[in-house]
Structures are given as structure tokens and as C-alpha cells.
Enzyme design. Structure first.
Site, short mmCIF file in Angstrom:
data_model
loop_
_atom_site.label_atom_id
_atom_site.label_comp_id
_atom_site.label_asym_id
_atom_site.label_seq_id
_atom_site.Cartn_x
_atom_site.Cartn_y
_atom_site.Cartn_z
N LYS A 6 24.01 -35.05 -1.24
CA LYS A 6 24.02 -36.52 -1.19
C LYS A 6 23.58 -37.06 -2.55
CE LYS A 6 19.63 -37.78 -1.48
NZ LYS A 6 18.79 -38.36 -2.27
N ASP A 133 15.22 -37.25 4.89
CA ASP A 133 16.61 -37.52 4.55
C ASP A 133 17.59 -36.57 5.24
OD1 ASP A 133 16.06 -35.30 3.09
OD2 ASP A 133 16.49 -36.17 1.12
O1 C5P Z 1 10.08 -36.38 4.77
P1 C5P Z 1 9.96 -35.36 3.72
O2 C5P Z 1 9.29 -34.10 4.19
O3 C5P Z 1 11.25 -35.05 3.05
O4 C5P Z 1 9.06 -36.00 2.62
C1 C5P Z 1 8.35 -35.24 1.68
C2 C5P Z 1 7.23 -36.06 1.12
O5 C5P Z 1 7.76 -37.10 0.29
C3 C5P Z 1 6.39 -36.77 2.13
O6 C5P Z 1 5.36 -35.96 2.60
C4 C5P Z 1 5.86 -37.95 1.33
O7 C5P Z 1 4.81 -37.54 0.50
C5 C5P Z 1 7.02 -38.28 0.42
N1 C5P Z 1 7.88 -39.33 0.99
C6 C5P Z 1 7.39 -40.63 1.01
N2 C5P Z 1 8.17 -41.63 1.54
C7 C5P Z 1 9.40 -41.36 2.02
C8 C5P Z 1 9.90 -40.05 2.01
C9 C5P Z 1 9.11 -39.06 1.48
O8 C5P Z 1 6.27 -40.91 0.58
N3 C5P Z 1 10.14 -42.36 2.50
#
Ligand code: C5P
EC number: 2.7.1.148
Length: 313
Positions: A6, A133
Site C-alpha cells: 500500500k 493498517d
Molecule cells: O497498530 P500497529 O501495531 O501497526 O502500530 C504500531 C505502533 O505505531 C503503535 O503501537 C503506536 O505506537 C504507533 N501508532 C500510532 N497511531 C496509529 C498507528 C500506529 O501511534 N494510528
């Protein structure tokens, strides 16, 4: 099963929520740079065997593919084991959601192989547990993502264009990039409707402009509306990315921007021959820097669906 990368057409950060995540509004798009996830059933055991991957995405229990298979196994009480081969082409920690797409492809393949009958919504809600995502990669195409990135609305397909993707030989950690943004804390409850939709996203910001641009169907309007709040951090950390952006435009790209939390820089054009010639030039100019240069085109949702049916036949 092909797992497409993406790119972000927009990324607006509205602020930091009490749960530590950032409230975002993004327009995302799948492109035809793919990993290939091959899944088969093994009736002789009940374990998950994962092979392939890469140095940065090793085939162990931390891999999102493994974690997705384990989640499906637990949720659906699968009677047999699964064997998965992961062929990685999408760079890791690049802002291209490669691992997320592998996870979505794994769930779709298992759903098909075991005739689980899960619809997209069910798969998206399970996958949201593993990463913000990942749900987008279940459907792909062009979509609005809100919340922490997991709440989706399909959008009119972006006009077709070509992307030159340049990935430097280092990664960017998404949590660290978000943290360094030092976004304002948001009050609880959030000052927006619980379900953000294309109709009620904040007027200011790149994404609202992008929605208007997508309605016109104009490639130029889409280029004009692009923007990514996380560039502030990643481009500051790695000034060579600013140079890379400028270089892509100098070489003929209509615009250049960072994808996700980076560090991949995207250059845009609507002509394939031009995309390939720019890619060749940028590869030559950055030969000593060990940059990876790739060319892809946008992949619409229906096209992605057709691919999936083909692969599962
Ligand atoms: O959701 P995911 O595990 O991909 O996100 C990894 C990290 O990125 C989260 O723990 C957070 O620290 C940060 N993040 C965030 N806000 C988002 C997506 C991710 O702060 N919308």
C-alpha cells in the site's frame, strides 16, 4: 495469494489519543508490488510451518504471517496444520505495509482453503487486533482509513498512475516516528463522531482535499491534494530523503512524497515508459548508496479481487 503493497496518498494526524494511538485520517491505495504467500493444508499434523521470508522478516513466530495463522487456528479450531511459503518482494519497515499485506493474504487464503465463510468485515475486525493498517489490505483499492487506521470506507478508484518507489537501506520505526511527532493530546471522548466517514472528516487536512480530488477523477487534482504529516519527522531525521524527493521531481516525476512513516519515497507519473526511465536514472545516480528502486502501478479493488480468485482456483 498475492499480497500487494500500500501507499499513502494522504496521512493526516489529528492528535494523540488516551490509548497511546494517534487518531489519523488517511487515503490509502494498493499498488502492484507484491509479496506472494502460498498456503497449503497438511492433514498429518496441526502445526504451522512457515518458510521463506527475509532477513528482516524471518519465518518465525514473530512474523505477522505466523501470528495470523495462529489467530485463525484458534478462532476457527482448524483440524489440520498449515504450511506457508512467504516470498518477500516488498521491503520491510518501509511504510509500504508489506507485513500487514502478508497477514491479510494469509487470512484470506485460510478462509478459502478451510471454507470458513468469513466475510471481509469479519476478517478486518480480527486483523485489526494484529495491526492498525492490516484491515485495509483485505479489500485494497482506494480507501479512507480513520480511527487508528483500522476503520475503512471504500472510495472512488484513484485515476491509474505509476509510482517509482525508492527505499533507502535503513528502516523507520512506526512507533518512534509517531512519538517524535509530539502531537497534541486529544480529549476523551474524542471531539468527532465515533464513526468518521467521508462526509464528516475534518475539513482542514490533506484527506478532505483528496476526497474532493478523487471525485473529479483528475490525476492532477490527486497530485495536488497529496500530503503526509509524518514527513515532518522522518525527513528531519534523514535529510537525504529530502534530496531524494527533489531528485525524483528533477528527473521528471509529477510529484514526490513519503509513504506512511517512511522511509520509502514515492515518485509519481502517469506514463509507464517515463516511470521506468526515471527508475533507471535514479538507480544509476544512487548506485553507491544501496537504495532499492522499484516501479509499480496503482491496483484497483476489483482488479485485486480478480487476482485473489485466480490465485485460489
Ligand atoms: O497498530 P500497529 O501495531 O501497526 O502500530 C504500531 C505502533 O505505531 C503503535 O503501537 C503506536 O505506537 C504507533 N501508532 C500510532 N497511531 C496509529 C498507528 C500506529 O501511534 N494510528
Amino acid at each position: 495469494m498475492q499480497a500487494p503493497a500500500k501507499i499513502n496518498l494522504t496521512l493526516d494526524v489529528l492528535g494523540r489519543r488516551a490509548d497511546g494511538y494517534h487518531q489519523v485520517v488517511m487515503v490509502m491505495q494498493t499498488v502492484d508490488l507484491v509479496d506472494v504467500v502460498t498456503v497449503s493444508v497438511n492433514r498429518n499434523h496441526q502445526t504451522i510451518l512457515l518458510q521463506g521470508g527475509s532477513e528482516e522478516a524471518p519465518p518465525d513466530q514473530t512474523n505477522l504471517v505466523y501470528r495470523t495463522a495462529a489467530l485463525v487456528q484458534e478462532q476457527a479450531q482448524l483440524p489440520y496444520g498449515v504450511e506457508i511459503e512467504l516470498d518477500k518482494q516488498i521491503p520491510v519497515a518501509a511504510g509500504l505495509a508489506g507485513g500487514s499485506s502478508d497477514a491479510a493474504a494469509t487470512m484470506k487464503a485460510l478462509n478459502h482453503l478451510f471454507s470458513l465463510g468469513w466475510d471481509d468485515k469479519k476478517m478486518e475486525s480480527l486483523l485489526a487486533r494484529l495491526g492498525s493498517d492490516i484491515p485495509f489490505l483485505v479489500r485494497g483499492g482506494t480507501a479512507l482509513a480513520t480511527g487508528r487506521g483500522e476503520a475503512l470506507h471504500s472510495l472512488p478508484a484513484a485515476p491509474a498512475f505509476w509510482v517509482i518507489l525508492v527505499k533507502p537501506p535503513f528502516g523507520a520505526s512506526t512507533p518512534q516516528v509517531y512519538k517524535a511527532l509530539k502531537a497534541k493530546s486529544l480529549p476523551e471522548p474524542l471531539p468527532w463522531p465515533e464513526e468518521m466517514t467521508p462526509e464528516n472528516i475534518p475539513e482542514e487536512g490533506y484527506s478532505a482535499n483528496m476526497l474532493k480530488a478523487l471525485r473529479t477523477g483528475s490525476y492532477q487534482a490527486v497530485l495536488d491534494a497529496m500530503g503526509n504529516d509524518l514527513e515532518k519527522v522522518t525527513l528531519e531525521w534523514f535529510p537525504e530523503l529530502k534530496v531524494l524527493k527533489e531528485k525524483l521531481v528533477c528527473l521528471g516525476c509529477d510529484r514526490a512524497m513519503m509513504s506512511g512513516s517512511g522511509p520509502t519515497i514515492l515518485g509519481f507519473t502517469d506514463e509507464e515508459a517515463k516511470a521506468r526511465s526515471i527508475a533507471e536514472k535514479i538507480a544509476k545516480e544512487t548506485e553507491t548508496l544501496n537504495y532499492r528502486v522499484m516501479v509499480a502501478r496503482t491496483l484497483g479493488r476489483e482488479e485485486a479481487d480478480e487476482w485473489i480468485v485466480d490465485c485460489c482456483r
